[in-house]
Design an enzyme around this catalytic site. Structure first.
Site, PDB file in Angstrom:
ATOM      1  CB  SER A   1      -0.786   0.122   1.380  1.00 42.59           C
ATOM      2  OG  SER A   1      -1.607   1.136   1.313  1.00 42.59           O
ATOM      3  CB  CYS A   2       2.129   3.357  -2.123  1.00 42.96           C
ATOM      4  SG  CYS A   2       1.192   3.736  -3.670  1.00 42.96           S
ATOM      5  N   PRO A   3       0.765   5.621  -0.679  1.00 45.41           N
ATOM      6  CG  PRO A   3       2.297   7.521   0.426  1.00 45.41           C
ATOM      7  CD  PRO A   3       2.233   6.181  -0.334  1.00 45.41           C
TER       8      PRO A   3
ATOM      9  CB  THR B   1      -0.102   0.056  -4.334  1.00 41.47           C
ATOM     10  OG1 THR B   1      -0.463   1.210  -3.612  1.00 41.47           O
ATOM     11  CG2 THR B   1      -0.890  -1.192  -3.895  1.00 41.47           C
TER      12      THR B   1
ATOM     13  N   GLY C   1      -1.768   5.031  -3.855  1.00 38.50           N
ATOM     14  CA  GLY C   1      -2.398   4.030  -4.181  1.00 38.50           C
ATOM     15  C   GLY C   1      -2.640   3.475  -5.694  1.00 38.50           C
TER      16      GLY C   1
END
Length: 454
Positions: A9-11, A17, A13
């Site tokens: 999960s990345c900021p 991700t 998305g």
């Protein structure tokens, strides 16, 4: 066969991700290890880990820069790392997971011990990125709807209520207005879980109302979250009244505290800073504007989706209202350059890239054109000392030229796909020149200093 489960999960998305998920899957396949990766992106959770997957798993990998619910992993060996680690060294990460003896325990004692410690930089960053990840869809939806409203209604969009253009424009404004409450609310949520949502949202809304802006919402999120943590820790009710804590005591008391802090302590000073910054930015002309563009451009390229990149991006979105800004234009243009410069370099100096890198370069064209800076990460990870300085220079050139041309942008995302919507970009010719110039400069530098493939 050993089996793993993972969450990425990345900021935003959007990019990290799925790149991290793919890297873990490819590495596991090469190592003869089974893995199921759940992606928690902008469209929600996909490939969700089931109970049977979890029972069969030997360990859990969480590669995330946002707050991930780990309650289902109690009793399992678990390692938690930034999402970039899964992209840079997926095999090493898998080995670490299989070797770890750290079992996740979701106990009250552990929670209190964690809360009593001062937050590490990583913890603060994760809370911030959780807020940013939830905020970005509101920013993008609001910004694009505002632009479409302008495209349909033109300059009369404000004066013709009830028309299609005005309806779309007003909807975009409402979505955009939720940006600060959502940012503050989910920063607070990351710190204090669900009890943090109410004071966080209220604090963010107050920041917007009193003119404290992005900085005020940011502070409100952190203050609200840690206020809830302190209330839970120090206020104790008789057992017969424990049920009142989550539904009455915590939301009412934390919301009252954040309101008093925002209105009587932080409001005026933060508003003064924002007003001063706005006045300063309005006064920037010529060399000073170009210098700001250089700084913002270099920040966008430095860590490609990391703290510096996000700081520049969030700063730029904070300058948007109902019209475009030169800062937003410079930031998006500069963010497009890293993947584009690398893609161009893979074309003009093919002998300096492997076949796999040349194939990845084709995808980098699309990522760069779509303002997904993260498309440069695989190349930067493989050769950071050559790639990162090259793309930083290219992005700095683009930022400087965009500011010097006075180009403005009315939306916070979209890349080239929004440039030809009426009223979205001013000085479109100069803006395109800025992007092309930075791309060429970055590609040229990288092509010169990059070593040939052995």
């Amino acid at each position: 066969m050993k089996k793993l489960v993972a969450i990425t999960s990345c900021p935003t998305g959007i990019a990290h991700t799925y790149m991290a998920a793919e890297a873990l899957q490819m590495a596991a396949k090469e190592m003869g290890i089974g893995i199921k990766v759940e992606t928690q992106g902008s469209v929600g959770a996909e490939n969700v880990i089931s109970e049977s997957d979890l029972k069969e798993a030997d360990a859990v990998i969480i590669a995330a820069d946002t707050n991930v619910d780990k309650s289902r992993f109690v009793g399992k060996p678990l390692i938690e790392v930034p999402v970039k680690d899964a992209i840079k060294d997926s095999k090493g990460l898998i080995n670490r997971a299989l070797e770890t003896k750290s079992v996740y325990k979701d106990s009250e004692k552990k929670e209190e011990a964690t809360e009593s410690k001062s937050e590490s930089r990583k913890g603060i960053y994760k809370h911030l990125m959780t807020g940013v990840s939830f905020m970005i869809p509101f920013v993008v939806a609001g910004g694009l709807l505002i632009a479409i409203g302008f495209a349909i209604g033109g300059i009369y969009v404000f004066k013709t209520p009830g028309t299609l253009g005005e309806t779309i424009f007003s909807t975009g404004k409402q979505a955009f207005a939720l940006m600060l409450p959502v940012l503050a609310g989910y920063i607070s949520y990351s710190i204090a879980d669900r009890p943090g949502l109410v004071p966080g949202f209220v604090g963010g809304a107050l920041a917007s109302t009193i003119g404290a802006g992005f900085i005020g919402a940011l502070l409100a999120g952190f203050i609200a979250g840690y206020t809830v943590v302190l209330i839970k820790k120090y206020i104790r009710l008789p057992k017969s009244l424990d049920g009142l804590m989550p539904v009455l005591v915590i939301p009412v008391l934390s919301t009252l505290i954040i309101a008093l802090i925002m209105v009587f302590i932080l409001g005026n000073p933060v508003k003064a800073v924002n007003d001063g910054l706005a006045a300063f930015l309005k006064g920037l002309q010529g060399t000073n504007a170009a210098l700001l563009g250089i700084v913002l451009g270099a920040m966008m390229a430095f860590d490609m989706g990391g703290p510096f990149n996000k700081a520049a991006y969030v700063f730029a979105t904070g300058t948007l209202a109902t019209t475009g800004t030169t800062i937003m234009a410079a930031v998006m243009a500069a963010g497009m350059v890293p993947p584009l410069a690398i893609a161009l370099s893979t074309v003009i100096t093919k002998n300096k890239y492997t076949e796999q890198e040349r194939e990845a370069g084709k995808a980098a064209w699309a990522l760069g054109l779509s303002f997904i800076t993260e498309g440069a990460i695989p190349f930067a990870a493989a050769d950071p000392l050559r790639v990162i300085p090259s793309i930083m220079v290219g992005s700095a050139v683009t930022g400087a030229l965009s500011m010097a041309f006075g180009a403005t942008l009315a939306v916070p995302h979209g890349g080239v796909w929004v440039l030809f919507i009426p009223h979205v970009v001013s000085n479109l010719g100069g803006y395109i020149i800025s992007i092309l110039a930075g791309t060429v400069v970055g590609a040229a530098i990288l092509s010169v200093i990059k070593k040939k493939v052995a």
